[in-house]
Design a protein around this motif. Structure first.
Motif, PDB file in Angstrom:
ATOM      1  N   VAL A   1     -36.223  -7.298 -10.939  1.00  0.00           N
ATOM      2  CA  VAL A   1     -34.982  -7.619 -10.227  1.00  0.00           C
ATOM      3  C   VAL A   1     -33.791  -7.313 -11.135  1.00  0.00           C
ATOM      4  N   GLY A   2     -33.023  -6.293 -10.773  1.00  0.00           N
ATOM      5  CA  GLY A   2     -31.856  -5.943 -11.588  1.00  0.00           C
ATOM      6  C   GLY A   2     -32.235  -5.414 -12.958  1.00  0.00           C
ATOM      7  N   ILE A   3     -33.328  -4.658 -12.990  1.00  0.00           N
ATOM      8  CA  ILE A   3     -33.791  -4.029 -14.244  1.00  0.00           C
ATOM      9  C   ILE A   3     -33.675  -2.522 -14.082  1.00  0.00           C
ATOM     10  N   ALA A   4     -33.090  -1.854 -15.089  1.00  0.00           N
ATOM     11  CA  ALA A   4     -32.861  -0.410 -14.979  1.00  0.00           C
ATOM     12  C   ALA A   4     -34.167   0.378 -14.985  1.00  0.00           C
ATOM     13  N   GLY A   5     -35.149  -0.117 -15.778  1.00  0.00           N
ATOM     14  CA  GLY A   5     -36.438   0.584 -15.849  1.00  0.00           C
ATOM     15  C   GLY A   5     -36.475   1.631 -16.944  1.00  0.00           C
TER      16      GLY A   5
ATOM     17  N   GLY B   1     -33.403  -8.577 -15.087  1.00  0.00           N
ATOM     18  CA  GLY B   1     -32.658  -7.774 -16.047  1.00  0.00           C
ATOM     19  C   GLY B   1     -31.178  -8.089 -15.974  1.00  0.00           C
ATOM     20  N   ARG B   2     -30.408  -7.213 -16.592  1.00  0.00           N
ATOM     21  CA  ARG B   2     -28.973  -7.490 -16.705  1.00  0.00           C
ATOM     22  C   ARG B   2     -28.220  -7.388 -15.389  1.00  0.00           C
ATOM     23  N   GLY B   3     -28.936  -6.983 -14.329  1.00  0.00           N
ATOM     24  CA  GLY B   3     -28.323  -7.041 -13.004  1.00  0.00           C
ATOM     25  C   GLY B   3     -28.025  -8.478 -12.598  1.00  0.00           C
TER      26      GLY B   3
ATOM     27  N   CYS C   1     -38.680 -10.971 -18.173  1.00  0.00           N
ATOM     28  CA  CYS C   1     -37.344 -10.361 -18.225  1.00  0.00           C
ATOM     29  C   CYS C   1     -37.355  -9.086 -19.065  1.00  0.00           C
ATOM     30  N   SER C   2     -36.211  -8.407 -19.063  1.00  0.00           N
ATOM     31  CA  SER C   2     -36.019  -7.272 -19.963  1.00  0.00           C
ATOM     32  C   SER C   2     -35.551  -7.820 -21.316  1.00  0.00           C
ATOM     33  N   MET C   3     -35.583  -6.960 -22.312  1.00  0.00           N
ATOM     34  CA  MET C   3     -35.285  -7.403 -23.677  1.00  0.00           C
ATOM     35  C   MET C   3     -33.905  -8.055 -23.829  1.00  0.00           C
ATOM     36  N   PRO C   4     -32.832  -7.448 -23.268  1.00  0.00           N
ATOM     37  CA  PRO C   4     -31.518  -8.063 -23.502  1.00  0.00           C
ATOM     38  C   PRO C   4     -31.387  -9.479 -22.952  1.00  0.00           C
TER      39      PRO C   4
ATOM     40  N   TYR D   1     -40.248 -11.517 -22.718  1.00  0.00           N
ATOM     41  CA  TYR D   1     -39.690 -10.210 -22.367  1.00  0.00           C
ATOM     42  C   TYR D   1     -40.763  -9.136 -22.459  1.00  0.00           C
ATOM     43  N   ILE D   2     -40.612  -8.185 -21.560  1.00  0.00           N
ATOM     44  CA  ILE D   2     -41.651  -7.188 -21.339  1.00  0.00           C
ATOM     45  C   ILE D   2     -41.225  -5.860 -21.949  1.00  0.00           C
ATOM     46  N   GLY D   3     -42.182  -5.137 -22.512  1.00  0.00           N
ATOM     47  CA  GLY D   3     -41.844  -3.792 -22.984  1.00  0.00           C
ATOM     48  C   GLY D   3     -42.494  -3.433 -24.296  1.00  0.00           C
ATOM     49  N   ARG D   4     -42.025  -2.334 -24.812  1.00  0.00           N
ATOM     50  CA  ARG D   4     -42.595  -1.779 -26.045  1.00  0.00           C
ATOM     51  C   ARG D   4     -42.641  -2.822 -27.150  1.00  0.00           C
ATOM     52  N   SER D   5     -41.515  -3.500 -27.349  1.00  0.00           N
ATOM     53  CA  SER D   5     -41.485  -4.471 -28.440  1.00  0.00           C
ATOM     54  C   SER D   5     -41.723  -5.888 -27.944  1.00  0.00           C
ATOM     55  N   GLY D   6     -42.050  -6.038 -26.661  1.00  0.00           N
ATOM     56  CA  GLY D   6     -42.333  -7.359 -26.103  1.00  0.00           C
ATOM     57  C   GLY D   6     -43.755  -7.439 -25.586  1.00  0.00           C
TER      58      GLY D   6
ATOM     59  N   ILE E   1     -35.999  -4.260  -7.202  1.00  0.00           N
ATOM     60  CA  ILE E   1     -34.755  -4.469  -6.441  1.00  0.00           C
ATOM     61  C   ILE E   1     -33.619  -4.028  -7.352  1.00  0.00           C
ATOM     62  N   ASN E   2     -32.874  -3.039  -6.914  1.00  0.00           N
ATOM     63  CA  ASN E   2     -31.781  -2.528  -7.748  1.00  0.00           C
ATOM     64  C   ASN E   2     -30.719  -1.936  -6.829  1.00  0.00           C
ATOM     65  N   ASN E   3     -29.456  -2.177  -7.151  1.00  0.00           N
ATOM     66  CA  ASN E   3     -28.395  -1.687  -6.256  1.00  0.00           C
ATOM     67  C   ASN E   3     -28.002  -0.236  -6.531  1.00  0.00           C
TER      68      ASN E   3
ATOM     69  N   GLY F   1     -30.477  -2.356  -3.141  1.00  0.00           N
ATOM     70  CA  GLY F   1     -29.576  -3.362  -2.594  1.00  0.00           C
ATOM     71  C   GLY F   1     -29.147  -4.353  -3.647  1.00  0.00           C
ATOM     72  N   ASP F   2     -28.184  -5.156  -3.292  1.00  0.00           N
ATOM     73  CA  ASP F   2     -27.651  -6.182  -4.185  1.00  0.00           C
ATOM     74  C   ASP F   2     -28.660  -7.334  -4.255  1.00  0.00           C
ATOM     75  N   LEU F   3     -29.105  -7.641  -5.448  1.00  0.00           N
ATOM     76  CA  LEU F   3     -30.132  -8.680  -5.586  1.00  0.00           C
ATOM     77  C   LEU F   3     -29.659 -10.015  -5.019  1.00  0.00           C
ATOM     78  N   TYR F   4     -28.328 -10.237  -5.013  1.00  0.00           N
ATOM     79  CA  TYR F   4     -27.806 -11.510  -4.508  1.00  0.00           C
ATOM     80  C   TYR F   4     -27.922 -11.599  -2.986  1.00  0.00           C
TER      81      TYR F   4
ATOM     82  N   PRO G   1     -37.682   3.534 -20.325  1.00  0.00           N
ATOM     83  CA  PRO G   1     -39.069   3.728 -20.768  1.00  0.00           C
ATOM     84  C   PRO G   1     -39.567   2.602 -21.676  1.00  0.00           C
ATOM     85  N   GLN G   2     -38.681   2.089 -22.552  1.00  0.00           N
ATOM     86  CA  GLN G   2     -39.126   1.030 -23.482  1.00  0.00           C
ATOM     87  C   GLN G   2     -39.547  -0.218 -22.712  1.00  0.00           C
ATOM     88  N   HIS G   3     -38.917  -0.457 -21.567  1.00  0.00           N
ATOM     89  CA  HIS G   3     -39.292  -1.612 -20.752  1.00  0.00           C
ATOM     90  C   HIS G   3     -40.580  -1.311 -19.978  1.00  0.00           C
ATOM     91  N   MET G   4     -40.644  -0.132 -19.354  1.00  0.00           N
ATOM     92  CA  MET G   4     -41.754   0.177 -18.458  1.00  0.00           C
ATOM     93  C   MET G   4     -43.091   0.280 -19.202  1.00  0.00           C
TER      94      MET G   4
HETATM   95  C1  LIG Z   1     -36.578   0.673 -30.100  1.00  0.00           C
HETATM   96  C2  LIG Z   1     -36.242   0.022 -28.810  1.00  0.00           C
HETATM   97  C3  LIG Z   1     -37.152  -0.848 -28.261  1.00  0.00           C
HETATM   98  C4  LIG Z   1     -36.862  -1.474 -27.048  1.00  0.00           C
HETATM   99  N1  LIG Z   1     -37.790  -2.295 -26.510  1.00  0.00           N
HETATM  100  C5  LIG Z   1     -37.539  -2.860 -25.317  1.00  0.00           C
HETATM  101  C6  LIG Z   1     -38.513  -3.708 -24.705  1.00  0.00           C
HETATM  102  O1  LIG Z   1     -39.583  -3.983 -25.258  1.00  0.00           O
HETATM  103  N2  LIG Z   1     -38.206  -4.233 -23.504  1.00  0.00           N
HETATM  104  C7  LIG Z   1     -37.031  -3.974 -22.837  1.00  0.00           C
HETATM  105  O2  LIG Z   1     -36.834  -4.499 -21.739  1.00  0.00           O
HETATM  106  N3  LIG Z   1     -36.108  -3.185 -23.395  1.00  0.00           N
HETATM  107  C8  LIG Z   1     -36.330  -2.630 -24.621  1.00  0.00           C
HETATM  108  N4  LIG Z   1     -35.376  -1.836 -25.169  1.00  0.00           N
HETATM  109  C9  LIG Z   1     -34.061  -1.734 -24.491  1.00  0.00           C
HETATM  110  C10 LIG Z   1     -34.109  -0.757 -23.324  1.00  0.00           C
HETATM  111  O3  LIG Z   1     -33.906   0.556 -23.797  1.00  0.00           O
HETATM  112  C11 LIG Z   1     -33.014  -1.096 -22.309  1.00  0.00           C
HETATM  113  O4  LIG Z   1     -31.764  -1.103 -22.955  1.00  0.00           O
HETATM  114  C12 LIG Z   1     -33.217  -2.441 -21.616  1.00  0.00           C
HETATM  115  O5  LIG Z   1     -34.529  -2.538 -21.103  1.00  0.00           O
HETATM  116  C13 LIG Z   1     -32.200  -2.549 -20.470  1.00  0.00           C
HETATM  117  O6  LIG Z   1     -32.295  -3.808 -19.876  1.00  0.00           O
HETATM  118  P1  LIG Z   1     -31.898  -4.009 -18.351  1.00  0.00           P
HETATM  119  O7  LIG Z   1     -32.622  -3.027 -17.495  1.00  0.00           O
HETATM  120  O8  LIG Z   1     -32.058  -5.458 -18.058  1.00  0.00           O
HETATM  121  O9  LIG Z   1     -30.310  -3.754 -18.381  1.00  0.00           O
HETATM  122  P2  LIG Z   1     -29.421  -2.559 -17.848  1.00  0.00           P
HETATM  123  O10 LIG Z   1     -29.792  -1.277 -18.475  1.00  0.00           O
HETATM  124  O11 LIG Z   1     -28.010  -3.023 -18.013  1.00  0.00           O
HETATM  125  O12 LIG Z   1     -29.757  -2.437 -16.297  1.00  0.00           O
HETATM  126  C14 LIG Z   1     -29.358  -3.373 -15.334  1.00  0.00           C
HETATM  127  C15 LIG Z   1     -29.758  -2.836 -13.978  1.00  0.00           C
HETATM  128  O13 LIG Z   1     -29.400  -3.777 -12.978  1.00  0.00           O
HETATM  129  C16 LIG Z   1     -28.853  -3.087 -11.868  1.00  0.00           C
HETATM  130  N5  LIG Z   1     -27.949  -4.030 -11.175  1.00  0.00           N
HETATM  131  C17 LIG Z   1     -26.712  -4.421 -11.559  1.00  0.00           C
HETATM  132  N6  LIG Z   1     -26.204  -5.306 -10.684  1.00  0.00           N
HETATM  133  C18 LIG Z   1     -27.138  -5.458  -9.720  1.00  0.00           C
HETATM  134  C19 LIG Z   1     -27.185  -6.246  -8.524  1.00  0.00           C
HETATM  135  N7  LIG Z   1     -26.191  -7.059  -8.167  1.00  0.00           N
HETATM  136  N8  LIG Z   1     -28.288  -6.131  -7.750  1.00  0.00           N
HETATM  137  C20 LIG Z   1     -29.333  -5.310  -8.100  1.00  0.00           C
HETATM  138  N9  LIG Z   1     -29.333  -4.566  -9.223  1.00  0.00           N
HETATM  139  C21 LIG Z   1     -28.256  -4.638 -10.030  1.00  0.00           C
HETATM  140  C22 LIG Z   1     -28.158  -1.875 -12.440  1.00  0.00           C
HETATM  141  O14 LIG Z   1     -28.084  -0.843 -11.479  1.00  0.00           O
HETATM  142  C23 LIG Z   1     -29.060  -1.519 -13.605  1.00  0.00           C
HETATM  143  O15 LIG Z   1     -30.034  -0.557 -13.226  1.00  0.00           O
HETATM  144  C24 LIG Z   1     -35.636  -1.220 -26.387  1.00  0.00           C
HETATM  145  C25 LIG Z   1     -34.726  -0.336 -26.949  1.00  0.00           C
HETATM  146  C26 LIG Z   1     -35.012   0.271 -28.144  1.00  0.00           C
HETATM  147  C27 LIG Z   1     -34.004   1.234 -28.714  1.00  0.00           C
END
Ligand SMILES: Cc1cc2nc3c(=O)[nH]c(=O)nc-3n(C[C@H](O)[C@H](O)[C@H](O)COP(=O)(O)OP(=O)(O)OC[C@H]3O[C@@H](n4cnc5c(N)ncnc54)[C@H](O)[C@@H]3O)c2cc1C
Length: 304
Positions: free
Chosen positions: A250-254, A193-195, A218-221, A234-239, A271-273, A289-292, A256-259
């Motif tokens: 790894v570095g995914i917020a979790g 994820g965006r981590g 990966c997560s959607m972004p 990418y994994i999730g509701r729309s993936g 793994i999430n810090n 913890g820090d994924l790095y 609901p749309q992803h889970m």
């Molecule tokens: C209609 C709709 C449909 C969607 N469908 C999907 C879908 O199918 N799949 C999907 O994934 N998303 C989907 N989303 C988007 C979803 O809501 C989230 O925005 C997205 O999943 C967030 O991605 P992320 O967890 O990678 O990023 P972020 O929310 O930015 O989370 C990043 C995480 O990384 C952690 N982190 C940061 N740095 C570190 C580090 N150094 N070490 C460890 N951890 C770290 C942070 O604590 C944070 O928890 C959808 C949204 C909408 C509105």
């Protein structure tokens, strides 16, 4: 009299949110559903006052209806257009916006009327800022927000949208790519994820996928916004919806749309810090913890 407000839909994702946003214009809300009858019926239950339904011919994509919808929007004097997040809906929004000379605004979360002006709030700078924009003209909004529940009550009437000009656009082939990616049938999946801070860090993640003999996801972004991993991963509701024995996030917020995409995984580890990250509420195992730091340590342990 308030000018008409149209929500353009090619699927149901975020449709109720779009209708609720459109209500801010203060007038009746029409959903224009470009797709099969089931889409029009789902749109009717999303809370609008009526649904105009147009179905593309069998070998044509929803975007082929752009000239029809644009002409109809101009005829109806539509002042506010809202689209769902679906790429095809956004394409229709662009065409209709041009026809009614609307200003296009992305990330819209709220809409209101102030005298003759339309006022829109939109999420900017990756959600860090809420920006307020106003116009005396027309607006075309790409909605942003979480899914809201459909309202109770009788569904809106569905009427056909009058036939109009159609773009010269045909689907000549469809090749499924999801199965080919390997991620759907994988026993072990490492998902980022965006981590993860930079594309170059995929090399580090690669050491983990190799050590675990896992597929990358990966997560959607990561796929949609950054393009670091192919979209079919990418994994999730729309993936993708997958059911591996191990899903390591790894570095995914979790969110609901992803889970939703890993509901059927046997074991979810994270793994999430951030100890308060939502993923720790559903994961079976978690490392705060820090994924790095954690990933290299895990790889070393796995190799041993
Ligand atoms: C209609 C709709 C449909 C969607 N469908 C999907 C879908 O199918 N799949 C999907 O994934 N998303 C989907 N989303 C988007 C979803 O809501 C989230 O925005 C997205 O999943 C967030 O991605 P992320 O967890 O990678 O990023 P972020 O929310 O930015 O989370 C990043 C995480 O990384 C952690 N982190 C940061 N740095 C570190 C580090 N150094 N070490 C460890 N951890 C770290 C942070 O604590 C944070 O928890 C959808 C949204 C909408 C509105």
């Amino acid at each position: 009299m308030t000018a008409p407000t149209w929500v353009l839909a090619t699927d149901t994702a975020l449709l109720t949110t779009c209708v609720e946003l459109a209500r801010g214009a203060g007038g009746p809300v029409t959903v224009v559903a470009a797709g099969p009858r089931e889409l029009a019926d789902a749109a009717a239950a999303a809370g609008p006052d009526r649904v105009l339904w147009a179905e593309p011919e069998a070998d044509r994509p929803a975007e082929s209806l752009a000239p029809t919808i644009a002409a109809a929007a101009a005829d109806a004097g539509v002042r506010v257009l809202v689209s769902t997040v679906a790429p095809a809906a956004r394409a229709l929004l662009g065409a209709a916006a041009t026809a009614v000379s609307a200003s296009v605004v992305a990330g819209a979360v709220a809409l209101s009327v102030d005298g003759d002006a339309l006022v829109v709030e939109r999420s900017a700078l990756d959600g860090a800022v809420l920006e307020t924009l106003a116009t005396a003209g027309a607006l075309a909004l790409v909605a942003r927000g979480d899914e809201v529940a459909a309202p109770d009550g009788a569904p809106a009437p569905v009427e056909p949208l009058a036939a109009g000009p159609v773009a010269d656009l045909r689907v000549v082939s469809r090749t499924p790519v999801g199965g080919a990616s390997g991620v759907r049938d994988a026993e072990r999946v490492v998902s980022i994820g965006r981590g993860v801070r930079a594309k170059a860090d995929l090399e580090l993640i690669g050491t983990l996928t190799s050590a675990l003999d896992a597929e990358i996801a990966c997560s959607m972004p990561i796929a949609d916004d950054l393009g670091w991993v192919p979209k079919e991963r990418y994994i999730g509701r729309s993936g993708q919806h997958i059911a591996p024995r191990l899903y390591l996030a790894v570095g995914i917020a979790g969110m609901p749309q992803h889970m939703e995409g890993v509901r059927d995984a046997k074991v979810v580890a994270a793994i999430n810090n951030d100890p308060a990250a939502p993923i720790f509420r559903t994961a079976d195992y978690g490392v705060v913890g820090d994924l790095y730091e954690v990933v290299p340590a895990l790889v070393e342990a796995l190799r041993e």
